[in-house]
Write a protein that holds these residues in place. Sequence first.
Motif, PDB file in Angstrom:
ATOM      1  N   VAL A 194      45.713  30.044  43.513  1.00  0.00           N
ATOM      2  CA  VAL A 194      45.774  31.080  43.771  1.00  0.00           C
ATOM      3  C   VAL A 194      46.318  32.197  44.120  1.00  0.00           C
ATOM      4  CG1 VAL A 194      44.378  33.528  43.224  1.00  0.00           C
ATOM      5  CG2 VAL A 194      43.296  30.491  41.924  1.00  0.00           C
ATOM      6  N   GLU A 195      46.581  31.629  45.565  1.00  0.00           N
ATOM      7  CA  GLU A 195      46.273  32.688  47.111  1.00  0.00           C
ATOM      8  C   GLU A 195      48.170  32.813  47.076  1.00  0.00           C
ATOM      9  OE1 GLU A 195      46.450  32.605  51.878  1.00  0.00           O
ATOM     10  OE2 GLU A 195      45.249  31.784  50.537  1.00  0.00           O
ATOM     11  N   ASP A 196      48.945  31.361  46.178  1.00  0.00           N
ATOM     12  CA  ASP A 196      49.906  31.120  46.564  1.00  0.00           C
ATOM     13  C   ASP A 196      50.442  32.373  45.666  1.00  0.00           C
ATOM     14  OD1 ASP A 196      50.128  29.662  48.800  1.00  0.00           O
ATOM     15  OD2 ASP A 196      49.945  27.714  47.518  1.00  0.00           O
ATOM     16  N   VAL A 197      50.321  31.766  44.472  1.00  0.00           N
ATOM     17  CA  VAL A 197      50.635  32.718  43.219  1.00  0.00           C
ATOM     18  C   VAL A 197      50.598  34.478  43.652  1.00  0.00           C
ATOM     19  CG1 VAL A 197      50.174  33.116  40.565  1.00  0.00           C
ATOM     20  CG2 VAL A 197      50.275  30.504  41.591  1.00  0.00           C
ATOM     21  N   GLY A 198      49.367  34.587  44.290  1.00  0.00           N
ATOM     22  CA  GLY A 198      49.342  36.068  44.445  1.00  0.00           C
ATOM     23  C   GLY A 198      48.753  36.882  43.305  1.00  0.00           C
ATOM     24  N   LEU A 199      47.727  36.280  42.791  1.00  0.00           N
ATOM     25  CA  LEU A 199      47.071  36.876  41.957  1.00  0.00           C
ATOM     26  C   LEU A 199      45.731  38.207  42.195  1.00  0.00           C
ATOM     27  CD1 LEU A 199      45.731  33.565  39.815  1.00  0.00           C
ATOM     28  CD2 LEU A 199      46.902  35.857  38.315  1.00  0.00           C
ATOM     29  N   ALA A 200      45.950  39.454  41.799  1.00  0.00           N
ATOM     30  CA  ALA A 200      44.954  40.290  42.413  1.00  0.00           C
ATOM     31  C   ALA A 200      43.765  40.064  41.823  1.00  0.00           C
ATOM     32  CB  ALA A 200      45.797  41.645  41.683  1.00  0.00           C
ATOM     33  N   ASP A 201      42.615  40.310  42.893  1.00  0.00           N
ATOM     34  CA  ASP A 201      40.615  39.820  42.217  1.00  0.00           C
ATOM     35  C   ASP A 201      40.576  39.990  41.429  1.00  0.00           C
ATOM     36  OD1 ASP A 201      41.544  39.755  45.775  1.00  0.00           O
ATOM     37  OD2 ASP A 201      40.053  41.145  46.079  1.00  0.00           O
ATOM     38  N   ALA A 202      40.714  41.416  40.428  1.00  0.00           N
ATOM     39  CA  ALA A 202      40.382  41.484  39.074  1.00  0.00           C
ATOM     40  C   ALA A 202      41.344  40.233  38.112  1.00  0.00           C
ATOM     41  CB  ALA A 202      41.343  42.881  38.339  1.00  0.00           C
ATOM     42  N   LYS A 250      39.685  36.750  38.896  1.00  0.00           N
ATOM     43  CA  LYS A 250      38.657  36.420  38.318  1.00  0.00           C
ATOM     44  C   LYS A 250      38.392  36.408  36.497  1.00  0.00           C
ATOM     45  CE  LYS A 250      33.816  38.634  37.760  1.00  0.00           C
ATOM     46  NZ  LYS A 250      33.284  40.215  37.642  1.00  0.00           N
ATOM     47  N   THR A 251      39.503  37.102  35.654  1.00  0.00           N
ATOM     48  CA  THR A 251      39.819  36.872  34.547  1.00  0.00           C
ATOM     49  C   THR A 251      39.534  35.277  34.018  1.00  0.00           C
ATOM     50  OG1 THR A 251      40.301  38.454  33.855  1.00  0.00           O
ATOM     51  CG2 THR A 251      41.200  37.161  32.816  1.00  0.00           C
ATOM     52  N   PHE A 252      41.006  34.764  35.918  1.00  0.00           N
ATOM     53  CA  PHE A 252      42.173  33.102  35.151  1.00  0.00           C
ATOM     54  C   PHE A 252      40.817  32.397  35.940  1.00  0.00           C
ATOM     55  CE2 PHE A 252      43.712  30.393  37.741  1.00  0.00           C
ATOM     56  CZ  PHE A 252      44.345  29.307  36.735  1.00  0.00           C
TER      57      PHE A 252
END
Length: 343
Positions: free
Chosen positions: A41-49, A52-54
């Motif tokens: 998740v960090e590598d992909v760069g997902l925002a916090d919201a 959480k959805t993912f």
Amino acid sequence: MSNIADFLTTIHLQTYAPRFIEQGIDSLEDLRYERDLDGLVEDVGLADADAKTFRSALKAALSGENRRGEGAKEPTKDDLAAAVKASLATSRARQGLGEEASAALRDRVTGGALRQSGARHDEGPQLSIDETVLGDVNARMGLATGEEIEKILSAHARQDFLELLNLRDVPIDSLGKVEWSGHEAMRTNEVAMRCKLLSLRLDSSRNMHPKAPLAARAVQNALDLMSNKETRREILTEAVRRKVDELRASGNSQFQGGYVTLTGIHYGSGATASRTQEENYVSKDVSNDMPTYDASIHEAPKDDDDNDATAHRARDEIKKAPKVDVSSIRAKLASKAKKPRFM
């Protein structure tokens, strides 16, 4: 909905699909066996919201698949046989080995021929073929020709592993975007099967070509590199850059400029962001045992003169070694020996 792009579309996160594919995640099955989901998740760069959805959607999707699979029957011997037949036929057809030989092979394959440990994209699978399949492949598959062997060695020297394994070319569109989803290079099982078939055709016990062992080493090195997520990423990125250079050299004006990465050509702010991301990229593999490119395959053998000189130096060293008087040592040892007092 096993495709990662389709899954992300359902939760309105489809913009992250290329980044997941860049990390070697092509389907939900890859996410099921992901050992470091937080790192991904960090590598992909997902925002916090979005993260959480993912996570919530992923948990629901995987639990739903588990419930659907609870009533599934165990695969029978016939099911396994059918899977092996289909897999071998597909690989042979892609290598252009002929339908007639494939049909003859399918008629004699028995169940349970192919076994594989659970493997992810970043782990090399452990494949084994039982004696029935191996015997048929050896008997009916032609040996690699000298031209094929030279082609394998040439591709390995240029580090063009797509050509070496006869995989499809870089899937780049007219806008410079590269979509690796569905490409054989992203499926470790497919790569391993192709390498296995090539190894059989290069087997030194059957193929007497003097360079067959070197070609076999090149194929094994390709398997090691393409089975690791990090090295595969580097290989495919170089393949994209090589393809873009070819298109630019041929006069395609739409491919001029920009910054090239695994996912294609990026322009403007996208190019800056991609360059920064690559410069700051840190591998998650801390095992320090990543495979490396084997350049020794292409090293020229030593000349006979060099070998003779080495042998002469070794003989000279032996002559210079001091001689040991064994008889004097034995005499000293005998003089020190004392007889027991009672004798």
